[in-house]
Scaffold this motif. Sequence first.
Motif, mmCIF file in Angstrom:
data_model
loop_
_atom_site.group_PDB
_atom_site.id
_atom_site.type_symbol
_atom_site.label_atom_id
_atom_site.label_comp_id
_atom_site.label_asym_id
_atom_site.label_seq_id
_atom_site.Cartn_x
_atom_site.Cartn_y
_atom_site.Cartn_z
ATOM 1 N N VAL A 672 0.856 -1.178 0.000
ATOM 2 C CA VAL A 672 0.000 0.000 0.000
ATOM 3 C C VAL A 672 0.893 1.229 0.000
ATOM 4 C CG1 VAL A 672 -1.813 1.247 1.222
ATOM 5 C CG2 VAL A 672 -1.779 -1.253 1.263
ATOM 6 N N SER A 673 0.614 2.177 -0.879
ATOM 7 C CA SER A 673 1.441 3.377 -0.969
ATOM 8 C C SER A 673 1.297 4.209 0.295
ATOM 9 C CB SER A 673 1.041 4.205 -2.190
ATOM 10 O OG SER A 673 -0.270 4.718 -2.027
ATOM 11 N N ILE A 674 2.289 5.060 0.523
ATOM 12 C CA ILE A 674 2.257 5.936 1.696
ATOM 13 C C ILE A 674 1.062 6.877 1.621
ATOM 14 C CG2 ILE A 674 3.503 7.768 2.890
ATOM 15 C CD1 ILE A 674 6.095 6.386 2.130
ATOM 16 N N THR A 675 0.751 7.362 0.414
ATOM 17 C CA THR A 675 -0.405 8.251 0.250
ATOM 18 C C THR A 675 -1.687 7.559 0.693
ATOM 19 O OG1 THR A 675 0.686 9.363 -1.606
ATOM 20 C CG2 THR A 675 -1.706 9.613 -1.406
ATOM 21 N N GLU A 676 -1.867 6.314 0.297
ATOM 22 C CA GLU A 676 -3.068 5.585 0.691
ATOM 23 C C GLU A 676 -3.085 5.330 2.189
ATOM 24 O OE1 GLU A 676 -5.438 1.446 -0.467
ATOM 25 O OE2 GLU A 676 -3.806 2.191 -1.720
ATOM 26 N N GLN A 677 -1.936 5.041 2.782
ATOM 27 C CA GLN A 677 -1.876 4.852 4.234
ATOM 28 C C GLN A 677 -2.347 6.105 4.962
ATOM 29 O OE1 GLN A 677 1.910 3.164 5.700
ATOM 30 N NE2 GLN A 677 2.360 2.528 3.602
ATOM 31 N N ILE A 678 -1.876 7.268 4.513
ATOM 32 C CA ILE A 678 -2.236 8.523 5.178
ATOM 33 C C ILE A 678 -3.723 8.803 5.038
ATOM 34 C CG2 ILE A 678 -1.875 11.017 5.137
ATOM 35 C CD1 ILE A 678 0.991 10.493 4.228
ATOM 36 N N ILE A 679 -4.256 8.640 3.823
ATOM 37 C CA ILE A 679 -5.656 8.981 3.581
ATOM 38 C C ILE A 679 -6.588 8.080 4.386
ATOM 39 C CG2 ILE A 679 -7.458 8.976 1.811
ATOM 40 C CD1 ILE A 679 -5.358 9.930 -0.177
ATOM 41 N N ARG A 680 -6.309 6.802 4.411
ATOM 42 C CA ARG A 680 -7.185 5.893 5.166
ATOM 43 C C ARG A 680 -7.107 6.182 6.664
ATOM 44 N NH1 ARG A 680 -9.534 2.106 2.107
ATOM 45 N NH2 ARG A 680 -8.578 1.528 0.104
ATOM 46 N N LEU A 681 -5.925 6.556 7.147
ATOM 47 C CA LEU A 681 -5.782 6.842 8.576
ATOM 48 C C LEU A 681 -6.586 8.070 8.981
ATOM 49 C CD1 LEU A 681 -4.416 6.406 11.352
ATOM 50 C CD2 LEU A 681 -2.538 7.836 10.517
ATOM 51 N N VAL A 682 -6.429 9.183 8.259
ATOM 52 C CA VAL A 682 -7.091 10.419 8.677
ATOM 53 C C VAL A 682 -8.599 10.358 8.444
ATOM 54 C CG1 VAL A 682 -5.015 11.801 8.357
ATOM 55 C CG2 VAL A 682 -6.583 11.506 6.438
ATOM 56 N N LEU A 683 -9.040 9.683 7.378
ATOM 57 C CA LEU A 683 -10.482 9.562 7.175
ATOM 58 C C LEU A 683 -11.120 8.675 8.233
ATOM 59 C CD1 LEU A 683 -10.811 9.229 3.283
ATOM 60 C CD2 LEU A 683 -11.170 11.246 4.713
ATOM 61 N N SER A 684 -10.416 7.617 8.627
ATOM 62 C CA SER A 684 -10.940 6.748 9.677
ATOM 63 C C SER A 684 -11.045 7.498 10.996
ATOM 64 C CB SER A 684 -10.036 5.524 9.837
ATOM 65 O OG SER A 684 -10.445 4.733 10.928
ATOM 66 N N ARG A 685 -10.095 8.377 11.269
ATOM 67 C CA ARG A 685 -10.079 9.079 12.551
ATOM 68 C C ARG A 685 -11.104 10.219 12.591
ATOM 69 N NH1 ARG A 685 -7.552 9.756 17.174
ATOM 70 N NH2 ARG A 685 -7.256 11.861 18.020
ATOM 71 N N HIS A 686 -11.279 10.926 11.472
ATOM 72 C CA HIS A 686 -12.092 12.140 11.494
ATOM 73 C C HIS A 686 -13.445 11.993 10.811
ATOM 74 C CE1 HIS A 686 -8.772 14.582 13.079
ATOM 75 N NE2 HIS A 686 -7.974 13.928 12.245
ATOM 76 N N MET A 687 -13.643 10.957 9.994
ATOM 77 C CA MET A 687 -14.918 10.804 9.302
ATOM 78 C C MET A 687 -15.533 9.428 9.482
ATOM 79 S SD MET A 687 -14.275 12.925 5.754
ATOM 80 C CE MET A 687 -16.024 13.033 5.483
ATOM 81 N N GLY A 688 -14.899 8.564 10.230
ATOM 82 C CA GLY A 688 -15.472 7.261 10.514
ATOM 83 C C GLY A 688 -14.791 6.137 9.776
#
Length: 942
Positions: A672-688
Amino acid sequence: MPLPAPKKRKLSHSPVSDEDDIWSGFSSEPNEGEQDGTSFGNDENESDEDAEISLVTSVDEDASDRSFERNTLTEVIQDGNESIDELVSEDVDEDHGNAMAEDIEELDTLQGTAANGIGHADTQARHTIHRAVDRSNSTSRKVEKRAIRTLHLAGNPGSNILKLQIEELLDRIRPSHGKTEVTIESTLKSLKAIIESITNSDSVPILKAEEEMMKFNKVRVPFPDPRPARDAQYKLQYARPAAINVVGSYTLKIGSALDKTIIDLVVVMPSLLFQDKDYLDFRYFYRRAYYLASLAAGIREADYENLALRFQYLHDNTLLPVLVAEPRTENGVRHRSGADYMIRIIPSTPDTLFPISRTMPNKKCIRGDSESTPFYNASLRLDAAILPYLKLIHSVSAKSDVFKDACLLGRTWLRQRGFGSSIAMGGFGNFEWAALMAILLQDDLPRGVTKLSHGFDSFQLFKATLQFLASRDLTKQPIWYQYSDGAMPTRSARPMFFDGLRGINILYKMDTSSYKAFRHEARTTIRMFGDSKENPFEAAFILKNDVPALRYDAIIELRPRPSDLDQVYSILSRSLGDRMSLIKVGISAQADQLLAWIPADIPRREDEDSGIQIGLVFNPINVNRLIDHGPLAEDPEGSARFRQFWGDKAELRRFKDGSVRESLVWSSKDHVSITEQIIRLVLSRHMGVETAESVIFHGTRLGRIVPGGEQQTATAFKGIMTAFETLSNDIRGLDNLPLAIRQITATDSQLRYSSIDAPLYGSTKQMTSPASVIIQFEGSGRWPDDLEAIQRGWRLDPERLFVRALGEYDFVVRIKKEFTRAGRRNRESSNGGEFKNLRLQQKVDPEKVGYNPIGAFLGELEEVYGDAVVFFCDEYRGDIIAGLWSPHTTKRKWKVHLDYSSLPRHGDGDDVGDVEINKESILGDIARLGGNMIEKIEMKNE
């Protein structure tokens, strides 16, 4: 109650003559006691380097001037025989009659002369400036400085070729008057007569009015959300329009011949239909929707056969539905001579209906909301600003002959990049371009904004406008044009170009992400124009750059569609930071396809299940960074905000410089690319968690197919780069070289971090292809000057320095020179006295194109004897094929099926039954295979 039906009237099919002015009579008489309305044109397809200093004299209009304009407008609208052009021309003449400051007049003269001199000789403009200085005082010196700045801003098309290309483009896209326009004019006249014949209706409570409209006319009122409350007490009615005007790109003649013809027909609603407080709580929009439904019912009753009617949102704005009329089709064949056009009927209001002070961007017009409602206020004000903008653009085009061409260039630039006036296309289209450029040509701009010159040609005017949009950040430096009442904020969450005379922020439909995407494209184009080595015409005006898959490095899709897109952009921009050059929230390949529905249907809304797409443009320097540095540990507030945003991912780390910081460490070993890691982490934390798991990534499949493509960082090239450094040190450490080594340069993509496949280099990995290196030796003054002497003398040959001694091989096969590549080239070059092209035409045998006898021979040898012999060959010279016997062929037990010829060994004891390779037999077979290519075969003495 049913809406009174208009008199039956069919649309006229008879064409009008050239002498018959389509616009005459397009301002109907208002009813007695009504206030006169205004009109305005929007077209569907109308769609920091901050160093701008300008010395501009502000010319304010007093109240009497404005009153005079209104009185003049009232008289013109009441006269049904005057055209729109006549209406606007009176204001243009009035503007010319106003006295202006002498330095402003002189500035216009100097700027026009200077701009005309651009492309011929700079000295002409400078001589003009100096003559003005000689005959004027300090005011003229100020004018000189402004003219010089104007020269610098205007730029130069760069070459005559670019000028010719732009002229050719303009010739192709300028609108023309043909059969379609004749049909359109006939339809507009008939449509105007139908609207005027619709009779007035009585005042009815809002819910009853909606029910009767559906029951008797089969038209559903397109109320915006939220719908009117069931206990609403105010009433709705229909009355004859105060005015009917054709506006927009069609009448201003700034529409492109390449676009579909769209005509805006503005119907000004009379003031008696409204109350003073109707600007609050959607009441104006409810009355507007009922008036539009009444128009739809009347037009359909009068001419159902020729026109197909649909409701549509104006520029994706659900507060502003419009009625779209198109020629009806049957089985793909249009009625009305096959003309392809669309008429948008837009309800409007007089510009004095609601005071501008009540609809400012900082005002709250929806009760119950805790914050201001700038989008609501701008949508309401847009209907009232229709005719004022028509007057502004018309007056500017009358003063500047090239204004229309500059609008056409801007329209083309916007269309090629997918920008338009609709919200889905960024909120900046042809109308916004024309209105903003018209304001920048005014003399009363605020301090710090450079006035554009009427002396510019079309390309210079286009480029100067684009330069303004690219260089000035209107979120950090908002512009308040002709507005001085009250405090003006110095920063804005969204871009702000507020037109105080008409009371609207021209950029109100642009959000932060679309504005940054627009400036990104503008800066890119300005850089292209500044490159003197390339002709930017094709890239700026011809190439299409509106396909999301080609425009962005990656696209992510969120399902379902989030309710707050600004929150999505804020989260992604903060988390990705400088890893991205651009983040665009809300992209679509069908952004120009607006929602539409027939009058009897329920108003269509955006499908939430369709999701939202977000485009990402990578910053190649930082996108694969493994460690992100946060605030220092000594900053408790910053560290607290950092941990609140990132959660458990944040950790304290000590770095080599001794600093202790909050940090983020990302994995490079996952698929998994670093970009995808970041996006999934912040969306999970702030949008569910559900939102994060539903994210779909597009455009990353290639990286997963290519080995190491997801994480092809500098780490993947570390092994081969270390080997190159070792090789360089070993070569430089060689002794007794005739000349010292000046430079060793890596030329292979594997040594420049640019190969598609990561280099497979290491103790257990075999490289698929060698990496090329160039070795450059130093010069010497001892070289002879005569070319023949240099050729005959000793020369430094890398092959002589690093060639392997032939005695180390077990055998050597020598190839005749005429079969080698070098030999064939020498033979061709020896045929002097012929031109090269003639020699190629006469002596090249098509059957030998790509012919490589040495390579074919070597391939056959490796296929037959590859298990027993290791072959070596110089790819370029090709006159020697050397071989080493494989060690396991010297002695082995005999068996029936061996891959090579063998001989019994003579010995006792354990050696009985052993065999060894039959070298002479194999070499004989090699000689037979080579045939007349073989010069001789040399064997190493045992």
